[in-house]
Design a protein around this motif. Structure first.
Motif, PDB file in Angstrom:
ATOM      1  N   CYS A  17       0.857  -1.189   0.000  1.00 53.94           N
ATOM      2  CA  CYS A  17       0.000   0.000   0.000  1.00 53.94           C
ATOM      3  C   CYS A  17       0.893   1.239   0.000  1.00 53.94           C
ATOM      4  O   CYS A  17       1.570   1.504   1.003  1.00 53.94           O
ATOM      5  N   GLU A  54      -8.679   0.641   0.093  1.00 54.87           N
ATOM      6  CA  GLU A  54      -8.712   0.153  -1.284  1.00 54.87           C
ATOM      7  C   GLU A  54      -7.774  -1.036  -1.469  1.00 54.87           C
ATOM      8  O   GLU A  54      -8.142  -2.044  -2.101  1.00 54.87           O
ATOM      9  N   ALA A  55      -6.557  -0.937  -0.911  1.00 53.56           N
ATOM     10  CA  ALA A  55      -5.595  -2.039  -1.035  1.00 53.56           C
ATOM     11  C   ALA A  55      -6.110  -3.286  -0.338  1.00 53.56           C
ATOM     12  O   ALA A  55      -5.947  -4.416  -0.842  1.00 53.56           O
ATOM     13  N   THR A 102      -8.831  -4.942  -2.405  1.00 50.08           N
ATOM     14  CA  THR A 102      -8.239  -5.590  -3.578  1.00 50.08           C
ATOM     15  C   THR A 102      -7.616  -6.933  -3.214  1.00 50.08           C
ATOM     16  O   THR A 102      -7.818  -7.945  -3.905  1.00 50.08           O
ATOM     17  N   ARG A 122     -10.234  -9.631  -2.435  1.00 51.72           N
ATOM     18  CA  ARG A 122     -10.783 -10.256  -3.646  1.00 51.72           C
ATOM     19  C   ARG A 122      -9.787 -11.233  -4.281  1.00 51.72           C
ATOM     20  O   ARG A 122     -10.170 -12.297  -4.779  1.00 51.72           O
ATOM     21  N   ARG A 123      -8.515 -10.858  -4.253  1.00 58.17           N
ATOM     22  CA  ARG A 123      -7.503 -11.702  -4.877  1.00 58.17           C
ATOM     23  C   ARG A 123      -7.354 -13.033  -4.137  1.00 58.17           C
ATOM     24  O   ARG A 123      -7.135 -14.083  -4.757  1.00 58.17           O
ATOM     25  N   ALA A 177     -12.827   1.803  -3.077  1.00 57.84           N
ATOM     26  CA  ALA A 177     -12.579   0.393  -2.742  1.00 57.84           C
ATOM     27  C   ALA A 177     -13.614  -0.538  -3.368  1.00 57.84           C
ATOM     28  O   ALA A 177     -13.510  -1.760  -3.233  1.00 57.84           O
ATOM     29  N   LYS A 178     -14.616   0.037  -4.042  1.00 57.04           N
ATOM     30  CA  LYS A 178     -15.671  -0.730  -4.713  1.00 57.04           C
ATOM     31  C   LYS A 178     -16.383  -1.676  -3.747  1.00 57.04           C
ATOM     32  O   LYS A 178     -16.613  -2.856  -4.037  1.00 57.04           O
TER      33      LYS A 178
END
Length: 264
Positions: free
Chosen positions: A9, A84-85, A88, A91-92, A119-120
């Motif tokens: 990050c 946000e990080a 992400t 999800r990964r 960050a969706k």
């Protein structure tokens, strides 16, 4: 299964914990204040384990400068990149996810309200959101002082205590002066920023408030103001009759778990 994950990050290394589960909806826990990802009284670690057992993956992390993560702690207002990080990497490491719900308490709730778009995140659970400007004194927020005095004035024992001299007069005067102040509605205040963020949010928002917690009292006071008028039509509010900011008692923990589980 619980595993530790390191991720990048803004040139620093953050550390998070993933409680894996097969569900396609996951919970991203953002820690408040300077708390590490385990949370107060290990509350977030216990909540994560319980939700994973129910089938929902959970990811929690230390933002920059907190706990196991490197970097400088610049507070919740600088945590957009951290959130946000974390989303992400969540999800990964859980590629079956189709939906992420963000959960935070206190200033973590404020951070999620302000930064969830980048960050969706698909839904928000905000507990006792921090909506108070930095305090120049050691007194609680004005709304909390008013609630405190209203409760004490209904108790005859407190009148007797005052008559006997068992009250700090200087603190009483300072409290009365502060309680008469109204929260600023200027557009650059945190409350105004939260009102704008929640009014324009296009995802489900659940507010969980500890009814006798000072932070929750201050937020509810702001929430009832004109700035939050549009947001009130979009968010669901549930209150717990407790003074515990972190929902620490066994009954409070169970109440929190049931509300988060329902939102997931």
């Amino acid at each position: 299964m619980r595993s530790l994950i390191e991720f990048a990050c803004a040139g620093e290394t953050l550390v998070g914990t993933l409680d894996a589960a097969p569900g396609t909806t996951g919970l991203l826990i953002v820690s408040g204040g300077n708390e590490i990802r385990a949370g107060a009284h290990r509350g977030m670690a216990l909540l994560a384990a319980r939700l994973a057992e129910a089938g929902y993956p959970v990811f929690r992390f230390d933002r920059r400068g907190i706990g196991d993560s490197s970097g400088d702690n610049r507070g919740f207002e600088s945590s957009a990149e951290d959130i946000e990080a974390a989303a992400t990497i969540f999800r990964r490491n859980a590629p079956h996810l189709t939906r992420i719900v963000g959960f935070g308490n206190c200033d973590a709730a404020a951070a999620l309200a302000l930064f969830h778009r980048t960050a969706k995140i698909d839904a928000l659970i905000l507990a006792n959101p921090w909506a108070v400007e930095e305090q120049a004194d050691d007194l609680p927020p004005a709304a909390a002082i008013r609630a405190h005095y209203a409760e004490r004035l209904r108790d005859p024992r407190q009148w007797l205590r005052a008559l006997r001299g068992g009250v700090d007069i200087s603190k009483l005067v300072r409290g009365l002066l502060k309680s008469s102040a109204s929260q600023s509605q200027a557009p650059d205040t945190l409350a105004a920023q939260l009102a704008e963020a929640l009014s324009t949010a296009e995802i489900p928002v659940l507010l969980l408030l500890a009814r006798r917690d000072n932070t929750a009292i201050a937020f509810l006071d702001a929430w009832c103001g004109t700035a939050f008028e549009q947001a009130r039509g979009k968010a669901e509010v549930e209150q717990r009759d407790t003074a515990s900011h972190s929902f620490a008692s066994p009954d409070d923990k169970n109440w929190l778990f049931q509300r988060v589980l329902a939102a997931l």
